[in-house]
Design a protein around this motif. Sequence first.
Motif, short mmCIF file in Angstrom:
data_model
loop_
_atom_site.label_atom_id
_atom_site.label_comp_id
_atom_site.label_asym_id
_atom_site.label_seq_id
_atom_site.Cartn_x
_atom_site.Cartn_y
_atom_site.Cartn_z
N SER A 3 0.62 -1.55 0.08
CA SER A 3 -0.44 0.04 -0.04
C SER A 3 0.88 1.12 -0.36
N ARG A 4 0.46 2.52 -0.39
CA ARG A 4 1.12 3.28 -0.27
C ARG A 4 0.02 4.49 -0.09
N THR A 5 -0.76 4.26 0.13
CA THR A 5 -1.32 4.93 1.52
C THR A 5 -0.83 4.94 2.88
N HIS A 6 -1.44 5.73 3.93
CA HIS A 6 -0.78 5.57 5.14
C HIS A 6 -2.27 6.17 5.29
N ASP A 7 -2.94 5.94 5.52
CA ASP A 7 -4.42 5.90 6.18
C ASP A 7 -4.88 4.53 6.62
N PRO A 8 -5.17 4.17 8.33
CA PRO A 8 -5.14 3.51 8.67
C PRO A 8 -6.59 2.58 8.51
N PHE A 9 -7.53 3.48 8.36
CA PHE A 9 -8.58 3.24 7.53
C PHE A 9 -8.87 2.07 6.62
N ILE A 10 -7.90 3.20 5.15
CA ILE A 10 -8.26 2.20 4.50
C ILE A 10 -7.35 1.46 4.56
N ASN A 11 -6.05 1.45 4.58
CA ASN A 11 -5.80 -0.43 5.02
C ASN A 11 -5.93 -1.69 5.62
N LEU A 12 -6.28 -0.66 6.82
CA LEU A 12 -6.52 -2.45 7.83
C LEU A 12 -8.60 -2.41 6.23
N SER A 13 -8.67 -1.95 6.13
CA SER A 13 -10.18 -2.50 4.82
C SER A 13 -9.48 -3.44 3.75
N ILE A 14 -8.29 -2.49 3.07
CA ILE A 14 -8.04 -3.23 1.74
C ILE A 14 -7.65 -5.08 2.83
N GLU A 15 -6.87 -5.34 3.58
CA GLU A 15 -6.55 -5.89 4.45
C GLU A 15 -7.47 -7.54 4.24
N HIS A 16 -8.91 -6.76 5.20
CA HIS A 16 -9.94 -7.24 5.41
C HIS A 16 -10.77 -8.13 3.91
N TYR A 17 -10.91 -7.09 3.34
CA TYR A 17 -11.44 -6.70 1.68
C TYR A 17 -10.40 -7.39 1.31
N LEU A 18 -9.01 -8.69 1.31
CA LEU A 18 -8.29 -9.61 0.45
C LEU A 18 -8.77 -10.96 1.80
N LEU A 19 -9.05 -10.21 3.06
CA LEU A 19 -9.23 -11.84 3.78
C LEU A 19 -10.52 -12.31 2.70
N GLN A 20 -11.70 -11.94 2.83
CA GLN A 20 -13.24 -11.74 2.36
C GLN A 20 -12.68 -12.71 1.38
N LYS A 21 -12.18 -11.63 -0.28
CA LYS A 21 -12.02 -12.19 -1.55
C LYS A 21 -10.90 -12.96 -2.25
N SER A 22 -10.07 -13.20 -1.79
CA SER A 22 -8.79 -13.69 -2.30
C SER A 22 -9.66 -15.17 -2.19
N HIS A 23 -8.32 -15.88 -3.74
CA HIS A 23 -9.30 -16.84 -3.45
C HIS A 23 -8.99 -17.98 -2.52
N VAL A 24 -9.43 -19.16 -2.25
CA VAL A 24 -9.75 -19.58 -1.45
C VAL A 24 -8.28 -20.66 -0.91
N ASP A 25 -7.64 -20.63 -2.08
CA ASP A 25 -6.03 -21.44 -2.13
C ASP A 25 -4.73 -20.73 -2.22
N SER A 26 -4.86 -19.75 -2.50
CA SER A 26 -3.85 -18.09 -2.87
C SER A 26 -3.70 -18.28 -0.84
N THR A 27 -1.84 -17.45 -1.32
CA THR A 27 -1.55 -17.14 0.35
C THR A 27 -1.44 -15.41 -0.70
N ILE A 28 -1.05 -14.44 0.47
CA ILE A 28 -1.21 -12.90 0.12
C ILE A 28 -0.59 -12.76 1.21
N LEU A 29 1.03 -11.87 0.40
CA LEU A 29 1.11 -11.28 1.41
C LEU A 29 1.05 -9.55 1.28
N PHE A 30 0.27 -8.97 2.58
CA PHE A 30 0.22 -7.39 2.33
C PHE A 30 0.66 -6.32 3.71
N LEU A 31 1.69 -5.46 2.72
CA LEU A 31 2.63 -4.82 3.56
C LEU A 31 2.04 -3.14 3.31
#
Length: 427
Positions: A3-31
């Motif tokens: 992420s290149r935004t420093h907004d904690p509300f956006i970053n935590l929401s991106i994180e939740h979106y990736l948890l909910q929407k990413s493929h069940v067999d995928s492994t994701i790194l988010f920084l």
Amino acid sequence: YISRTHDPFINLSIEHYLLQKSHVDSTILFLYVNRPCIVIGRNQNPWLEVDHRMLKNVPAIVGSPLFQNENPGTIREEVVLVRRRSGGGTVFHDFGNVNYSVICPNQNFNRDKHAEMVVRAIRKINRRARVNDRHDIVLDSGPLMPETDRPDPYDTHKTAYSPREGNTPPRKVSGSAYKLTRQRSLHHGTCLLASPNISTVSGYLKSPAKPFLKARGVESVRSPIANVLECNENIPDKVSAFELSIVDAFTDMYGLHDCKESIHQGGMLNEAALPHIPIRHLDESVERIPEIEKGIDELKSMNWLYGQTPQFTLSSHVCEEDDRKRPPLPTWLDSDYNFQQVKLIRRPRPIQARIFLKIKSGIVISSQISTSSGFNVADAELNRALVDIKVFQVDSFKALVELAGPPQGRESKSSDIAAWLDLTFGK
């Protein structure tokens, strides 16, 4: 993803979106790196974890010529309070703190696996890092051990250094929290790389309510902390380099070095250094994704931040709900914060009252306050005024007391109680 935004509300929401929407067999790194903020766990009590008045009145350092010493060129910014969706304890974020998240199938999850991955990245710049028994990352404080006593250098749970030096224990640089769904697991953590606010973090996390507040939720375990790096110069460059180190450790763990695709969408990271790794950069434009927008709105709401607080009591004396010995109520009514200097307004005697509040979801459900001689008669009007109020919507308890009309002859006691509640709840 980086992420290149420093907004904690956006970053935590991106994180939740990736948890909910990413493929069940995928492994994701988010920084990501957040602006100055304090992030409490899903089941924590914000009034127990944080000094709200310091939060409001002592802005954090976000930059200076050396990102180090107090001087006229220092830039400061308000510290925001955020409740995340995962469990665990309270953490402080700023521009010298790198946050990592790994999302993977449940069968690939354990609490040490990705902490060990981050230790491998940290050891490129500090060999004292290891994973402890609580799954945190710490720096050993002692001297280098004799060569015959040193562990395997690839052992991420031991280092070549003694854990302690005298009374100085290992110092924590990274804590973790977790969230598990039916098929997916999230492990996210912080890493204090080079925070310019390291000396003031403990002040933000020292609540004046602690001796009087008994919570049902999770209370943080306090630990001595440190930065991975001792020098606070050129922080942005060091943050970017450390992000690369984590990406490299992730690809080593999951065997991605054969991947040739590189996705570049802007940002500071130099992908030429790792041409074999696919990296996607994210910015504020992700707010247009409906699920992320909804997540941001939820995290920003007072009903989420305070209304999700588990039931707790605030009491001035030993009672059935809380049998701890209490200190006397304070001898002051108000305080004045001037950055790191706290000036107390003294009074000749402690507040003379018995106070008991039971609060659920941020709402007072029971109030038993007495200022009578012997504390055997409740202040009925004051107690009625407090029941059913949302604590987080009160601007001043002093105003509530005045509206309630305190008992004749006990106005000063009621005013003292209101001032103490204002301090306790950060009004």
